[in-house]
Structures are given as C-alpha cells and as structure tokens.
Motif scaffolding. Sequence first.
Motif, mmCIF file in Angstrom:
data_model
loop_
_atom_site.group_PDB
_atom_site.id
_atom_site.type_symbol
_atom_site.label_atom_id
_atom_site.label_comp_id
_atom_site.label_asym_id
_atom_site.label_seq_id
_atom_site.Cartn_x
_atom_site.Cartn_y
_atom_site.Cartn_z
ATOM 1 N N UNK A 15 19.874 -13.482 27.734
ATOM 2 C CA UNK A 15 20.203 -12.914 26.415
ATOM 3 C C UNK A 15 19.587 -13.761 25.305
ATOM 4 N N UNK A 16 19.685 -15.089 25.460
ATOM 5 C CA UNK A 16 19.152 -15.991 24.434
ATOM 6 C C UNK A 16 17.636 -15.842 24.333
ATOM 7 N N UNK A 17 16.953 -15.734 25.480
ATOM 8 C CA UNK A 17 15.488 -15.596 25.454
ATOM 9 C C UNK A 17 15.104 -14.229 24.874
ATOM 10 N N UNK A 18 15.887 -13.198 25.189
ATOM 11 C CA UNK A 18 15.626 -11.871 24.606
ATOM 12 C C UNK A 18 15.731 -11.942 23.082
ATOM 13 N N UNK A 19 16.714 -12.675 22.599
ATOM 14 C CA UNK A 19 16.883 -12.858 21.154
ATOM 15 C C UNK A 19 15.680 -13.598 20.559
ATOM 16 N N UNK A 20 15.175 -14.591 21.284
ATOM 17 C CA UNK A 20 13.989 -15.326 20.823
ATOM 18 C C UNK A 20 12.782 -14.394 20.755
ATOM 19 N N UNK A 21 12.658 -13.490 21.733
ATOM 20 C CA UNK A 21 11.558 -12.518 21.700
ATOM 21 C C UNK A 21 11.710 -11.583 20.501
ATOM 22 N N UNK A 22 12.946 -11.189 20.225
ATOM 23 C CA UNK A 22 13.197 -10.265 19.118
ATOM 24 C C UNK A 22 12.824 -10.884 17.768
ATOM 25 N N UNK A 23 13.087 -12.181 17.615
ATOM 26 C CA UNK A 23 12.849 -12.831 16.318
ATOM 27 C C UNK A 23 11.547 -13.610 16.250
ATOM 28 N N UNK A 24 11.078 -14.112 17.395
ATOM 29 C CA UNK A 24 9.899 -14.986 17.356
ATOM 30 C C UNK A 24 8.806 -14.532 18.318
ATOM 31 N N UNK A 25 8.965 -13.377 18.940
ATOM 32 C CA UNK A 25 7.984 -12.901 19.909
ATOM 33 C C UNK A 25 6.793 -12.234 19.239
ATOM 34 N N UNK A 26 5.848 -11.786 20.070
ATOM 35 C CA UNK A 26 4.677 -11.068 19.540
ATOM 36 C C UNK A 26 5.136 -9.736 18.933
ATOM 37 N N UNK A 27 4.367 -9.201 17.968
ATOM 38 C CA UNK A 27 4.815 -8.004 17.245
ATOM 39 C C UNK A 27 5.124 -6.801 18.140
ATOM 40 N N UNK A 28 4.350 -6.600 19.227
ATOM 41 C CA UNK A 28 4.632 -5.447 20.108
ATOM 42 C C UNK A 28 6.062 -5.510 20.636
ATOM 43 N N UNK A 29 6.586 -6.734 20.728
ATOM 44 C CA UNK A 29 7.943 -6.905 21.244
ATOM 45 C C UNK A 29 8.943 -6.963 20.090
ATOM 46 N N UNK A 30 8.678 -7.825 19.110
ATOM 47 C CA UNK A 30 9.686 -8.013 18.065
ATOM 48 C C UNK A 30 9.856 -6.758 17.203
ATOM 49 N N UNK A 31 8.843 -5.903 17.141
ATOM 50 C CA UNK A 31 8.982 -4.666 16.370
ATOM 51 C C UNK A 31 9.647 -3.541 17.168
ATOM 52 N N UNK A 32 9.780 -3.727 18.488
ATOM 53 C CA UNK A 32 10.398 -2.681 19.319
ATOM 54 C C UNK A 32 11.903 -2.687 19.080
ATOM 55 N N UNK A 33 12.503 -1.517 18.981
ATOM 56 C CA UNK A 33 13.966 -1.461 18.810
ATOM 57 C C UNK A 33 14.668 -1.643 20.159
ATOM 58 N N UNK A 34 14.002 -1.206 21.243
ATOM 59 C CA UNK A 34 14.600 -1.298 22.580
ATOM 60 C C UNK A 34 13.603 -1.957 23.534
ATOM 61 N N UNK A 35 13.968 -3.102 24.066
ATOM 62 C CA UNK A 35 13.130 -3.692 25.106
ATOM 63 C C UNK A 35 13.977 -4.529 26.054
ATOM 64 N N UNK A 36 13.390 -4.876 27.192
ATOM 65 C CA UNK A 36 14.121 -5.670 28.185
ATOM 66 C C UNK A 36 13.328 -6.930 28.488
ATOM 67 N N UNK A 37 14.003 -8.043 28.479
ATOM 68 C CA UNK A 37 13.378 -9.310 28.815
ATOM 69 C C UNK A 37 13.798 -9.657 30.239
ATOM 70 N N UNK A 38 12.818 -9.919 31.102
ATOM 71 C CA UNK A 38 13.126 -10.342 32.468
ATOM 72 C C UNK A 38 12.756 -11.814 32.571
ATOM 73 N N UNK A 39 13.744 -12.652 32.765
ATOM 74 C CA UNK A 39 13.508 -14.091 32.840
ATOM 75 C C UNK A 39 13.456 -14.518 34.302
ATOM 76 N N UNK A 40 12.261 -14.950 34.721
ATOM 77 C CA UNK A 40 12.101 -15.391 36.107
ATOM 78 C C UNK A 40 12.156 -16.913 36.132
ATOM 79 N N UNK A 41 13.149 -17.441 36.812
ATOM 80 C CA UNK A 41 13.272 -18.898 36.946
ATOM 81 C C UNK A 41 13.842 -19.149 38.343
ATOM 82 N N UNK A 42 14.764 -20.095 38.479
ATOM 83 C CA UNK A 42 15.419 -20.278 39.780
ATOM 84 C C UNK A 42 16.135 -18.988 40.173
ATOM 85 N N UNK A 43 16.613 -18.276 39.175
ATOM 86 C CA UNK A 43 17.191 -16.950 39.381
ATOM 87 C C UNK A 43 16.356 -15.915 38.634
#
Length: 421
Positions: free
Chosen positions: A220-248
Amino acid sequence: MCSDGIPRSRTRYRQALAPKQELQKLRRLDLRKTQAARLNTIRDINRQIVLNYVREREPISRAEIARETDLQRSTISAIVEELKTEGLVEEVGEGQSTGGRRPTMLRLRTKGAIAIGVAITPTRTMVATSDLAGRVIEEREFLTDADPEKTLPEVIGLVRDFSRRNNGSIETVGVSLPGLVDPSTGNAVYVPFFKWRDIPVSQLISTAVGLPVVIDNDANAVALAELWFGRPEVSDARDFILVLVAEGVGTGIIFDGQVYRGQRGAAGEFGHMVIGTHAPVPCSCGNHDCWEAFASERAAIARYMQLTGVNASPLGFKELVAQALDGESNAKAALIETAHYLGIGISNLVVGFSPEAVVVGGEIARAWPLIENALTETIEHSVRRGLPSAIILPSTLGEQPELRGALSLVLAGKFAAAFAA
Ligand SMILES: [Zn+2]
C-alpha cells in the motif's frame, strides 16, 4: 470561477472535483463520516489545488496558476502567503516577463528534512529523512531481527537521533511493514515473516519519540509512492495496481486516486491467491499454492538453485538479477520462469479489476528487458480478447521502493485532499 465555486481547470483536478460521468453520481454518502460542508471547504480545495500546481509545475508563477485554474489572483496570493508561512512553498527568483513586471516564481520548499520513513522488510530495515519533495537526505539501515523487542528499539533509536539532529523540523514518521497492518489503530495485525501478531507498532514508536506515526502495509505504501512520485502514466491514472515483488508478493490497489483498503486494511492480499500446485518454495503463510510461492524473489532463487545444483552460500536476489543481466543462462531462465508466474497472477488482477495500469516494483524491475516478453505474453494469452487490457510497467521508484513508500505515507498527507468528495 464557476458558480459552484469550483475552479475550471484544464488539468485532472477538474476531473477529480467534478463527476466525469453520470454513474459517479450514484455514490452513496457515508453518513457516519460526512460532516456538513464547512464554510472553508472551498478554500481548502483551492489551497490543495495551488499547492499541487506548485508541486507538479515548479517553478511556476502566481499568474500562471491563475491562467491554469481561473482562480482569482487575490485568492491565489492569499493562499501562497499561507503556504509560505507554513513552510510548504518558497519563492525562487524571477521568471520570464510576458509583457509587464517579471513574475516571482514559486516552488516547493526543499530546505530541510520534514519526514522520517521507516521501511521494515524481512531482511533489512531502512530509516531515512526526506524533504517535502520526497528526496532522501540521510539514511541508515540495519539487519531486521524477527524479534520485535530487538528491531523496534533500534528503529526508535535511529528515529530519535534523526529527529534531534533536525531540530524539530520532522513532523511525522511513516512506517511500512511486510504484513497485515490496521492503519486506523496503527497495529501490526499479522506479519508472517516474523510471526508478529497484534503489535502496537505505531503507538510504541510514537510514545518513545514523541512524534505522530503513520503506518501501512508495504505494498500500500509503495502504491502511494507511485501515485504521488511515480511516472506520469502511473501517477495520472485514477485506478492502478502496484505489484511489489520481494521476499513475498504484495499488491497495493489504487482505486479512484486513493488506496483501497477493505475491512481493517486487509485488502490486496493477492500474494495468497491460489495459482497452481507444487510451488518451488513455501509461501510465507506455509502453503505451497499461493502466488507468492511461485513469483517471489525466493521462488526465483529456488529455481536457479534447481537449475544449477548450487546449494551452498545462499545467493541474493540482487546478485541473481546482476548475473542474468550479464547473460548467465540459468539466472535468465530462473527469472523468465518467475516472470511467467508473475504474469499469471497479474492476468487475474487485470481481468478482475480492469485497471489502467499495473506497475511491477522491487528488484525484479531492474531485469525488465529480460522479463518483459514472458510477462506480457502470459498476460496477453490469459486476458481474453475483447476485454480491455492494462499497460504493464516497471516501477521507477528505484532500489528502495519500501523506503519511498514509508516516506510517502507522510508526504501524501501534505498534498492529498483531506475533504470528502
Ligand atoms: Zn500464502
């Protein structure tokens, strides 16, 4: 200004404030949360519009904001004075004249730290300060201990240290955790990697350091970072999904410009959706059929070990990506197979949510040239013809998305509209 007091803007702010379609008028008011519109509601809206123009278009003059928004010059000047007093905006010299006096340009105030971000991940914990624009100023990190009585005091020590050295300029601390978090209570409800259950993380840190703490799940936190600080194709989108690949594998859902949380913040646990059997590693929940068990960094490393027979010194995912980018065939094969499974899960999300974009974050984003084909082929194959597909993009948040996420929990609060739409 329109008769309803909402400025006519050519940007997305207008879209955000005025219903785009008839259907959007069908939203039911939540009477438990709605207060009668206060006299200064319109002023609050205008304030956020001016602040966000400065954030996105800096350097910008008062006159340019007036042209873009149709807000009255006097209104803008009053708001800018207020934002200057609050330390959010500063003047940065004069711009080009368009006939008369040279205009004074405005930008976000960048001097000094305002936020502390704490990103607790299964392996490392990062603590950093940032300015209002999200630029990291100072950073420290340590190895995360599964025992909260070891990790949390270390976090508290670093936060206290940063806070003291910044002489009271730090306003809030943002914390991201790799598990289920209830943002309303600030409790870690369940963190599978550390077996934490119902730990009042927010309260423990806040009481110890004397600062407010905002806490959320890492995706959720990374999705928020994309919404406010991501590239325009993402931050301008009203609906998007962030998939965070890490240990999980975690997902953050942005729905109509905000994080969709569900009951007690438990939405987005798609890492545990069943996508097959006999995964290469167990999921953090213990099962062998979850998406996470097929598509996480751990799954890629397990595939590499199967291919090479190497079982000695555990290989880090970062090294695996580096080797694959160097052309090592087993590392490439392990990543491509992992991307295939990542694509299966993303297909399910695209079919179910029809988002404008899906962003893949984490170290795997660095391997984009290697995995893009496997990912998009799987998604194109799975998403049925005729259904709208989404653009699939790598995150541009850099090497520490969780840290950017933790900082965004604080910074988004400065720029987001606090009023109910
Ligand atoms: Zn699971």
